[in-house]
Design a protein around this motif. Structure first.
Motif, short mmCIF file in Angstrom:
data_model
loop_
_atom_site.label_atom_id
_atom_site.label_comp_id
_atom_site.label_asym_id
_atom_site.label_seq_id
_atom_site.Cartn_x
_atom_site.Cartn_y
_atom_site.Cartn_z
N TRP A 92 12.93 43.39 -52.34
CA TRP A 92 12.26 42.23 -52.20
C TRP A 92 10.67 42.67 -51.82
N HIS A 93 9.78 41.64 -52.33
CA HIS A 93 8.47 41.62 -51.92
C HIS A 93 8.04 40.37 -50.96
N TYR A 94 7.65 40.58 -49.97
CA TYR A 94 7.50 39.34 -48.95
C TYR A 94 6.34 39.10 -48.25
N ARG A 95 5.87 37.91 -47.57
CA ARG A 95 4.84 37.65 -46.72
C ARG A 95 5.30 37.39 -45.50
N TRP A 96 4.86 37.54 -44.37
CA TRP A 96 5.40 37.09 -43.14
C TRP A 96 4.36 36.86 -42.12
N VAL A 97 4.70 36.03 -41.05
CA VAL A 97 3.90 35.80 -39.99
C VAL A 97 4.82 35.55 -38.68
N ALA A 98 4.30 36.29 -37.58
CA ALA A 98 4.94 36.31 -36.42
C ALA A 98 4.15 35.43 -35.52
N PHE A 99 4.82 34.76 -34.76
CA PHE A 99 4.13 33.67 -33.77
C PHE A 99 4.89 33.50 -32.44
N CYS A 122 12.71 27.39 -52.10
CA CYS A 122 11.63 26.85 -52.67
C CYS A 122 11.48 27.31 -53.97
N SER A 123 11.33 26.61 -55.24
CA SER A 123 11.21 26.83 -56.49
C SER A 123 9.59 27.15 -56.54
N ASP A 124 8.67 26.67 -56.02
CA ASP A 124 7.60 26.85 -56.21
C ASP A 124 6.71 27.28 -54.91
N TYR A 125 6.44 28.53 -54.55
CA TYR A 125 5.91 28.82 -53.34
C TYR A 125 4.43 29.22 -53.37
N ARG A 126 3.68 28.65 -54.61
CA ARG A 126 2.40 29.14 -54.82
C ARG A 126 1.53 28.70 -53.58
N ALA A 127 1.89 27.47 -53.32
CA ALA A 127 1.00 26.93 -52.00
C ALA A 127 0.87 27.53 -50.86
N LEU A 128 2.15 28.36 -50.66
CA LEU A 128 2.20 29.20 -49.32
C LEU A 128 1.43 30.37 -49.25
N ILE A 129 1.34 31.03 -50.52
CA ILE A 129 0.70 32.10 -50.52
C ILE A 129 -0.80 32.15 -49.77
N PRO A 130 -1.43 31.45 -50.11
CA PRO A 130 -3.08 31.47 -49.64
C PRO A 130 -3.13 31.38 -48.25
N LEU A 131 -2.03 30.70 -47.79
CA LEU A 131 -2.34 30.36 -46.24
C LEU A 131 -1.67 31.72 -45.51
N TYR A 132 -0.79 32.49 -46.11
CA TYR A 132 -0.38 33.85 -45.41
C TYR A 132 -1.40 34.65 -45.95
N ARG A 133 -2.10 34.82 -46.98
CA ARG A 133 -2.98 35.88 -47.27
C ARG A 133 -4.48 35.50 -46.25
N LYS A 134 -4.95 34.27 -46.24
CA LYS A 134 -5.92 34.03 -45.36
C LYS A 134 -5.67 34.19 -43.77
N MET A 135 -4.46 33.98 -43.35
CA MET A 135 -4.10 34.34 -41.87
C MET A 135 -4.20 35.94 -41.66
N GLY A 154 -4.13 27.41 -36.90
CA GLY A 154 -4.52 26.21 -37.81
C GLY A 154 -3.78 26.43 -39.04
N LEU A 155 -4.00 27.49 -39.49
CA LEU A 155 -3.30 28.03 -40.86
C LEU A 155 -1.86 27.91 -40.76
N LEU A 156 -1.26 28.29 -39.45
CA LEU A 156 0.14 28.34 -39.49
C LEU A 156 0.68 26.92 -39.30
N ARG A 157 -0.07 26.18 -38.67
CA ARG A 157 0.25 24.64 -38.62
C ARG A 157 0.40 24.17 -39.97
N ILE A 158 -0.55 24.39 -40.83
CA ILE A 158 -0.50 24.07 -42.28
C ILE A 158 0.66 24.57 -43.14
N LEU A 159 0.89 26.03 -42.82
CA LEU A 159 1.99 26.55 -43.39
C LEU A 159 3.53 25.86 -43.08
#
Length: 292
Positions: A92-99, A122-135, A154-159
């Motif tokens: 797999w190729h993934y993005r992550w966030v720890a909090f 989620c069949s369409d995760y495209r809205a999530l990637i910019p949030l991960y990337r920006k964080m 703030g970005l985490l809350r949106i995610l």
């Protein structure tokens, strides 16, 4: 072995000044590990979310095994034993966030995520990637760590909001309450009157902003709160005036009146006497005597 060595791709941004309040990001990144790369069995002392962008892997927590692929998100909870492992031929190729934060658990629970329900599909995760990337970028490149902490949280809350929307139609328990439109509008009106009481307020304007005729709004408002909008506004203003009179003794009566939305101190005093049975000056004096 360092993460860079056992990954085809590995990038991470770390928070050098994490907060200690409701919600704070610790680190966020992206990785594509080698086949069969495994983390755990282990326990973390923070929350960790992964969203799979491609490939396959296995996530196991609390004795349950989940096969994850593109679009799946899995959540690791603090002090909960977990293992995750990349597929042997299609890792797999993934993005992550720890909090962390004292509201992290309740917020996750409110959107249907718990140790018993740690997966969001989620069949369409495209809205999530910019949030991960920006964080990640925020934490990697900022010259101001304290500001980066604010932005990342703030970005985490949106995610998390996005996860809540993805999860909403799949919930089989009452973790999200669907509020009828009229009730939602009344709650909006209550919040408006509760926070904007110091400003000149016309109920006609409030009614128009919510899309209702004043008579209908007043009727529904009273049905939900037991008071008309004007009665509710008066109650909020008088309670705040009482707080100011007893807690802010340096304020004059004119200043108290102005602070709760009255330009005419005499009219304010009449309303206060009608509500509490004494003038503002008498009320303040009696309170001082009782607590001296």
């Amino acid at each position: 072995m360092s993460p860079q060595i056992d990954h085809f791709k590995f990038h991470v941004g770390s928070n050098t000044q994490p907060g200690h309040g409701e919600l704070s990001v610790l680190f966020s990144g992206e990785g594509k590990p080698h086949p069969n790369h495994q983390i755990g069995p282990a326990v973390h002392n923070y929350y960790l979310i992964h969203t799979v962008m491609s490939g396959h892997g296995i996530f196991e927590t609390d004795g349950t095994r989940y096969e994850c692929s593109k679009g799946d998100t899995f959540v690791i909870f603090p002090d909960t034993l977990f293992t995750y492992k990349a597929h042997d031929s299609d890792p797999w190729h993934y993005r992550w966030v720890a909090f962390r934060g004292h509201m992290a658990g309740p917020i996750l629970a409110s959107i249907g995520i718990s140790p018993a329900h740690p997966i969001i599909a989620c069949s369409d995760y495209r809205a999530l990637i910019p949030l991960y990337r920006k964080m990640q970028q925020t934490l990697e490149h900022t010259p101001f760590p304290e500001l980066a902490d604010l932005e990342a949280s703030g970005l985490l809350r949106i995610l998390l909001k996005e996860f809540g929307e993805l999860n909403a139609d799949k919930l089989t328990f009452n973790s999200l309450t669907i509020i009828p439109d009229m009730e939602r509008q009344i709650k909006q009106a209550v919040r408006y009157l509760s926070y904007q009481f110091a400003k000149p307020i016309a109920i006609d304007d409030l009614s128009r902003s919510l899309g209702y005729h004043r008579t209908h709004l007043s009727k529904m408002f009273k049905q939900y709160t037991g008071l008309s909008p004007m009665q509710f506004l008066l109650k909020v203003r008088m309670e705040r005036a009482r707080e100011l009179l007893t807690g802010q003794v340096h304020l004059s009566i004119d200043q108290v009146a102005s602070s709760v939305g009255y330009s005419d101190a005499l009219y304010f005093s009449k309303q206060f006497r009608k509500t509490f049975g004494s003038s503002p000056t008498e009320y303040r004096s009696n309170h001082r005597t009782e607590h001296s």
